[in-house]
Design an enzyme around this catalytic site. Structure first.
Site, mmCIF file in Angstrom:
data_model
loop_
_atom_site.group_PDB
_atom_site.id
_atom_site.type_symbol
_atom_site.label_atom_id
_atom_site.label_comp_id
_atom_site.label_asym_id
_atom_site.label_seq_id
_atom_site.Cartn_x
_atom_site.Cartn_y
_atom_site.Cartn_z
ATOM 1 N N THR A 123 0.826 -1.208 0.000
ATOM 2 C CA THR A 123 0.000 0.000 0.000
ATOM 3 C C THR A 123 0.860 1.257 0.000
ATOM 4 O O THR A 123 1.986 1.257 0.522
ATOM 5 C CB THR A 123 -0.908 0.015 1.247
ATOM 6 O OG1 THR A 123 -1.516 1.306 1.408
ATOM 7 C CG2 THR A 123 -0.109 -0.269 2.517
ATOM 8 N N TYR A 145 -1.234 0.574 10.290
ATOM 9 C CA TYR A 145 -1.465 -0.105 9.021
ATOM 10 C C TYR A 145 -0.222 -0.025 8.142
ATOM 11 O O TYR A 145 0.286 -1.040 7.647
ATOM 12 C CB TYR A 145 -2.668 0.535 8.327
ATOM 13 C CG TYR A 145 -2.936 0.035 6.925
ATOM 14 C CD1 TYR A 145 -3.134 -1.321 6.676
ATOM 15 C CD2 TYR A 145 -3.011 0.922 5.850
ATOM 16 C CE1 TYR A 145 -3.399 -1.780 5.387
ATOM 17 C CE2 TYR A 145 -3.275 0.476 4.569
ATOM 18 C CZ TYR A 145 -3.469 -0.877 4.345
ATOM 19 O OH TYR A 145 -3.728 -1.322 3.072
#
Length: 313
Positions: A123, A145
């Site tokens: 990501t 995250y």
């Protein structure tokens, strides 16, 4: 080719499973059907895949035996993860779902004589608050995250560096489109507009810049690794569009396509949320012939059509 896709009942995973199937590959699909969001939505995706001849097995990479799962696969596309930036998720959830699950998968692969090629799905959150960098610049993640997805990515690349497998990692940028998670911007926005509900807008987020990338353009980049496995081995690729739009512009496009103004309520900002993402895809263009083409208007019209057909008919 037999391809294992983890997280296959999710948003991007389900689209990728369909693409591999359409290309004539055998698809093995798994998902743990986490209740991070409504499980019925994942079951809906799984049902759609089933109609295409892809059965999604319920399996948790953190706990379940994996040896048989990976034993005769030629490629693994690893989507399974604890997604997004959420105050409701603990660090342990991010750690176990993103790092430990990835390590267990790699451990199952290690003793195989014929190891599958490993495509790790990462990501832009790895880069931190301003995701504008090239793949060889030092990442500065600012969320649990981003930190744990970086950890998972480096585990995969460590195995590649040691010659224990061949594989690469792709960092995705602000993906949207049909089946987008209900906690993501455009699904929430479209739902609010079509149901005449109030849309909760994080304070300051209307100024955020994003490389909003349509899901099929992301899948194009992933499947382009096929037949380029050697040149991609050990590499990282940014996948996204070079076009930047503010969140305010995205909201305006949805309002234009719906023909109405959406009522908004300002809510507190999310800690660790990115101020800017701008995909530098020079490397993907050069090595993968990557060329995303879908405009924001085109992609959002498709997402609106999907939402109407799926939830309002």
């Amino acid at each position: 080719m037999k391809v294992l896709i983890t997280g296959a009942a999710g948003f991007i995973g389900s689209h990728t499973a369909e693409r591999f199937k359409d290309m004539g590959h055998e698809v093995i699909a798994i998902d743990n059907f986490s209740d991070y969001y409504d499980v019925q939505l994942k079951e809906r995706n799984a049902s759609t895949l089933s109609k295409r001849g892809i059965e999604v097995s319920r399996l948790d990479l953190r706990y379940d035996p994996l040896d048989q799962l990976v034993s005769d696969c030629h490629m693994i596309v690893h989507f399974a993860a604890q997604p997004g930036i959420s105050a409701s998720c603990t660090f342990e959830q991010y750690l176990t779902n993103n790092v430990i699950a990835t390590q267990r998968l790699l451990t199952a692969i290690e003793p195989l004589q014929d190891k599958p090629y490993f495509i790790n799905i990462a990501t832009s959150s790895i880069y931190g608050l301003h995701a504008t960098m090239t793949e060889d610049q030092a990442p500065l993640p600012a969320s649990w995250y981003g930190v744990t997805k970086l950890g998972a990515e480096q585990l995969v690349l460590a195995y590649s560096r040691r010659g224990l497998l061949r594989g690469c990692s792709v960092r995705l940028y602000s993906v949207y489109g049909p089946r987008e998670r209900p906690d993501k911007l455009y699904t929430r926005l479209i739902a609010a507009g079509l149901k005449d509900e109030v849309f909760p807008l994080y304070e300051g987020s209307e100024k955020h810049l994003r490389s909003f990338t349509y899901v099929s353009d992301i899948v194009d980049g992933i499947v382009s690794i096929i037949d380029r496995e050697e040149i991609c081995n050990g590499e990282i690729f940014n996948l996204g569009t070079e076009e930047e739009n503010t969140t305010a512009t995205g909201i305006a496009v949805v309002e234009e396509l719906l023909g109405k103004t959406i009522r908004k309520e300002i809510t507190p900002p999310r800690p660790g949320d990115q101020a800017r993402t701008c995909a530098n895809i020079d490397k993907a263009r050069r090595l993968l012939d990557y060329d995303p083409k879908t405009t924001l208007h085109q992609g959002l019209q498709k997402q609106i059509d999907w939402y109407r057909e799926s939830f309002l008919n």
